[in-house]
Design a protein around this motif. Structure first.
Motif, PDB file in Angstrom:
ATOM      1  N   ILE A   1      -3.508   5.540  -1.377  1.00 36.80           N
ATOM      2  CA  ILE A   1      -3.552   6.101  -2.729  1.00 36.80           C
ATOM      3  C   ILE A   1      -3.175   5.072  -3.798  1.00 36.80           C
ATOM      4  O   ILE A   1      -3.370   5.313  -4.976  1.00 36.80           O
TER       5      ILE A   1
ATOM      6  N   THR B   1      -4.514   8.149   4.053  1.00 38.46           N
ATOM      7  CA  THR B   1      -5.338   7.747   2.916  1.00 38.46           C
ATOM      8  C   THR B   1      -4.551   6.831   1.982  1.00 38.46           C
ATOM      9  O   THR B   1      -3.440   7.170   1.574  1.00 38.46           O
TER      10      THR B   1
ATOM     11  N   THR C   1      -5.617   4.781  -6.685  1.00 37.83           N
ATOM     12  CA  THR C   1      -6.963   5.224  -6.331  1.00 37.83           C
ATOM     13  C   THR C   1      -7.416   6.291  -7.324  1.00 37.83           C
ATOM     14  O   THR C   1      -6.702   7.286  -7.536  1.00 37.83           O
TER      15      THR C   1
ATOM     16  N   LYS D   1       0.843  -1.196   0.000  1.00 41.98           N
ATOM     17  CA  LYS D   1       0.000   0.000   0.000  1.00 41.98           C
ATOM     18  C   LYS D   1       0.877   1.244   0.000  1.00 41.98           C
ATOM     19  O   LYS D   1       1.943   1.260   0.620  1.00 41.98           O
TER      20      LYS D   1
ATOM     21  N   ALA E   1      -6.687  10.318  -7.283  1.00 43.25           N
ATOM     22  CA  ALA E   1      -5.622  10.643  -6.326  1.00 43.25           C
ATOM     23  C   ALA E   1      -4.471  11.409  -6.961  1.00 43.25           C
ATOM     24  O   ALA E   1      -3.801  12.181  -6.286  1.00 43.25           O
TER      25      ALA E   1
END
Length: 100
Positions: A10, A8, A33, A2, A36
């Motif tokens: 992205i 958040t 995302t 990730k 983004a």
């Protein structure tokens, strides 16, 4: 894996789908995302990868300038060096947390 900025996510993808280049994880375009990344006019050309496209990252309405980049059309010789086609894959500045 990730990529997270300000809490958040992205980008998210299996590690097997990423490329590791010069210490940076490159995420496949489909793992980003939607919304983004915002294209940036910042120019850069890597001597062995080619012309980069920089992106700012938008999180909670705040734009974080030039925290991501991609090589839309890398030099063909870069594919051999990297071990695959990383066209359009996205890497992030160290201020973006990338982890398993």
């Amino acid at each position: 894996m990730k990529a997270v900025l300000a809490g958040t996510v992205i980008a998210e993808a299996d590690e097997a789908d990423l490329f590791r280049i010069e210490g940076n994880w490159y995420f496949p375009p489909a793992s980003i995302t939607p919304g983004a990344l915002v294209e940036s006019p910042t120019p850069y050309t890597c001597p062995w990868k080619g012309a980069a496209q920089y992106f700012s990252v938008e999180v909670d309405g705040k734009l974080h300038k030039d925290l991501a980049w991609s090589y839309p059309t890398p030099y063909p010789t870069a594919f051999e060096r990297v071990g695959g086609d990383f066209s359009g894959y996205v890497a992030f500045d160290p201020s973006v947390a990338v982890s398993a």
